[in-house]
Structures are given as C-alpha cells and as structure tokens.
Design a protein around this motif. Sequence first.
Motif, mmCIF file in Angstrom:
data_model
loop_
_atom_site.group_PDB
_atom_site.id
_atom_site.type_symbol
_atom_site.label_atom_id
_atom_site.label_comp_id
_atom_site.label_asym_id
_atom_site.label_seq_id
_atom_site.Cartn_x
_atom_site.Cartn_y
_atom_site.Cartn_z
ATOM 1 N N VAL A 134 -4.864 -1.983 2.960
ATOM 2 C CA VAL A 134 -4.766 -1.585 1.547
ATOM 3 C C VAL A 134 -5.816 -0.544 1.178
ATOM 4 N N ALA A 143 0.814 -1.211 0.000
ATOM 5 C CA ALA A 143 0.000 0.000 0.000
ATOM 6 C C ALA A 143 0.848 1.262 0.000
ATOM 7 N N ALA A 144 2.065 1.176 0.549
ATOM 8 C CA ALA A 144 2.926 2.349 0.639
ATOM 9 C C ALA A 144 3.812 2.530 -0.586
ATOM 10 N N CYS A 155 -8.626 -0.259 -4.889
ATOM 11 C CA CYS A 155 -8.292 -1.644 -4.545
ATOM 12 C C CYS A 155 -9.523 -2.350 -4.006
ATOM 13 N N ARG A 158 5.112 3.407 -4.119
ATOM 14 C CA ARG A 158 4.615 4.433 -5.043
ATOM 15 C C ARG A 158 4.098 3.844 -6.344
ATOM 16 N N GLY A 180 0.413 2.273 -4.817
ATOM 17 C CA GLY A 180 -0.512 3.095 -4.056
ATOM 18 C C GLY A 180 -1.286 4.061 -4.938
#
Length: 398
Positions: A123, A82-83, A92, A85, A88
């Motif tokens: 997420v 999720a973090a 989702c 780049r 993200g």
Amino acid sequence: MMNYRDYQAFLHIVHVSDMHCRDGSSPTDLRAERAVQRLARQLRRTGAHPIADWLESSWEQGLAGHDPSAHDRMCRFLRWFAADRHFGGIECWLLDTGDLSSMGDLGSLDTARRWLDDYCRIVRATRMLVLYGNHDAWPCRFPLAAPRAELEAHRNALRSRFFPPLWPQGPLAVDIPHTRSRLLLSSVNSAIDDRWYNTWAYGSVERDPHWTSSRGVHQMQKLADDTERGFHRDLVTRDFRILAVHHPVHYPQRPAFGMALRNADEVADALIAFDRRQRGKLAHLVLSGHTHAPFPVLGALPRYAKGQHLQPLTDGQLQLIAGSLSQMPRAADRAACRDGRFVPHQFQVLTFFAPPVWQRHHHHVLMERRIVGRPGGTGDFRILVPPGGHVESVLMEY
C-alpha cells in the motif's frame, strides 16, 4: 449518507489487529493444556457442563494460531486496494493494535513483522505504528506458570527486538488540507507483563516501564505533556487526535471478569480532562483490537460523533475496534454459522476527509470506515457492504 463531494480525502489508516501468528517454531505449552483438560473433566463430573465448555472454548480460542491462507489473501486485497483509482494516490498509514502472535515466541513475532512489512510495501504506507498485546507478552507459555526471570527475559526481548523500549509512542502527523490543523496518531501500551493479570487478559495503561521502582512516567501524563509541547505557536489552532491502544477504553459488553482495561475510567478521564488546556480532548478517536469483533458492528457507525456517549468516554468521542485479521476460528464456531454471516477475519480501512475551503474554520473531519472481511473464513477478503449499501461515514468535531 452525507453529501461530501467537496470534501478532500487526505489519509487512509489501514487498521489491523490480532493476527495471532503461530509460526512452525511456536512451542506447545503441554503442561498447561493437560491441566485445562483435567479441570474440564472434573467440572463435567460435578455437572458444571457450561463452565467446562466455557473453559475449553476460551483456552482453544486463546491459543489458536493463524489461518495459513489469510496472509496471501490479505496481500491480494491490498494490491487491489492500492491500484484502485478511488483509493490510490492518498497517503496511507498502517496501524497494528497488537496480538501479533498467540504465544509470544520470537519466531512467530518475526513472521508477523514480515507480514506487516509486506502490507506496508503493497500500500506504499509512509508510516507504520505497531503495538503489542497481552498474547505477545506471553513468554512462549501460559503466563501463570512462568517464573519471574522468564517473564523478565521475554519482556526485554520484546522491547529490544520488536517494539519500542518506552511508551507512549508518536505522534504520527499529517496536515489537514485547507486548515492549519493536523491529524495526530499516538499510542500507549496496555499489556501488563506479569503472571496474574496477563493470565486473565487484563490490560492497564500505567507508568512505563511499570516493572521498575525508580524510573518510569505515567503514560497518560506523558502523552498529555508531549501533546501540549506540540501545540501550535499561535496558541489557538486545534488538532484532531487519535489514540491507539490494544485494550479498548470503551469495551462493548464488558465481561464480568478478565479481558478488559482495568483502569479504563482513569484513561478516559485523562483523555477528557485534557480539554481544560483549551485545545480539545487528548483523543477524539480511540482505535483498539483485543475483542476479535469489530465495533460498532457493520452498519451501526453513527453519522455524527456528537451525541455519542460510549462510557467511560464522553460526548463526541468514538471508540472503534478492529476484528481479528487472521486467527484460525474454532471448528464449532465455523459449523454453527453456515449462512455467510460468519466472518472470522476482518480489519478496517479508515479514510479521512478535510472539509472544503469555505468550511476550514469549522474544526471537523469526515471519516469513512470500510470493514474488510472473509465471509465464511475462506476465499478472498472483500469490502463488506452495510445495510442500505452506502459507505459508512461519521462527522467528527475537534
């Protein structure tokens, strides 16, 4: 590897399956376990060692619960995902295609649903779709030994507390950029809530609820009718449709007995014949679990859906299967694979891309598939690298 620099990512589907949670409150079906052990001993006395080995291994694998470390490792991976780049900032969805538990007990189902809630939160999933599998339909013991009243009570608890009362479910929908089309995700139930068929892990997509005589509509017919009612008002625009079902429609290396979808041909015919309504197939992509082994295997995803004939599906339709997210592997299986090829815990992340604006009339999406696993069944989850090192992708027309 396709050049898709101008394609726009618009959706991730995190597809997990077959967690096989066994909470500390999960019961042991001691009577059935002793019966299997006695039968295995009798088979060995008659010289039928391979059958006895198969019986014991099938029993152990079917009842094995989850690896206690898998959930925390899964959360760690999803935080990284999720973090990152590259991943993200894209919508989702979380999809679970069943067998949240091994015994169907309510404590384990509660625990598994909390895990799914954790994954959604990490997420930032906007939608979640959860199916139940043949093991979730177990009434806390081997189905063959359960009285009908016990099966009925468990079935009612499943559908009132954890899962929707009626199927099919969906669709989840998202617009495909640069087009008037949408990506739609629907689901049908394939678990048979009875003694005999569920003992042998058979599935069937049929009238729901199938245990009533006066009510219920065939799921495939209802799915087709609901889909037609959702057609675009211009009577021309088509959508890309995905179907989620616990038992695969195309079962790679289908067993001679048990495990499979009993009416796979009928389900496939319904998916295909829908194109008579001039809006494409009822499903272009089928997502399943149940087999505990990803399909196609890592590196075997075709570049184009066209030309694929995964019977009983037809040209252009794909079947993807997610492995088991967290079931504890048998010690014998772990000991037999010490070279890193043993990956008992797996799931997949599917990323969908819209074509560039100048190709908006081509009616296709690009899908990347990333299989994520824990080599050796220990340590962290990581994205597995296919031969050649490139991310697998497939172009799918609709």
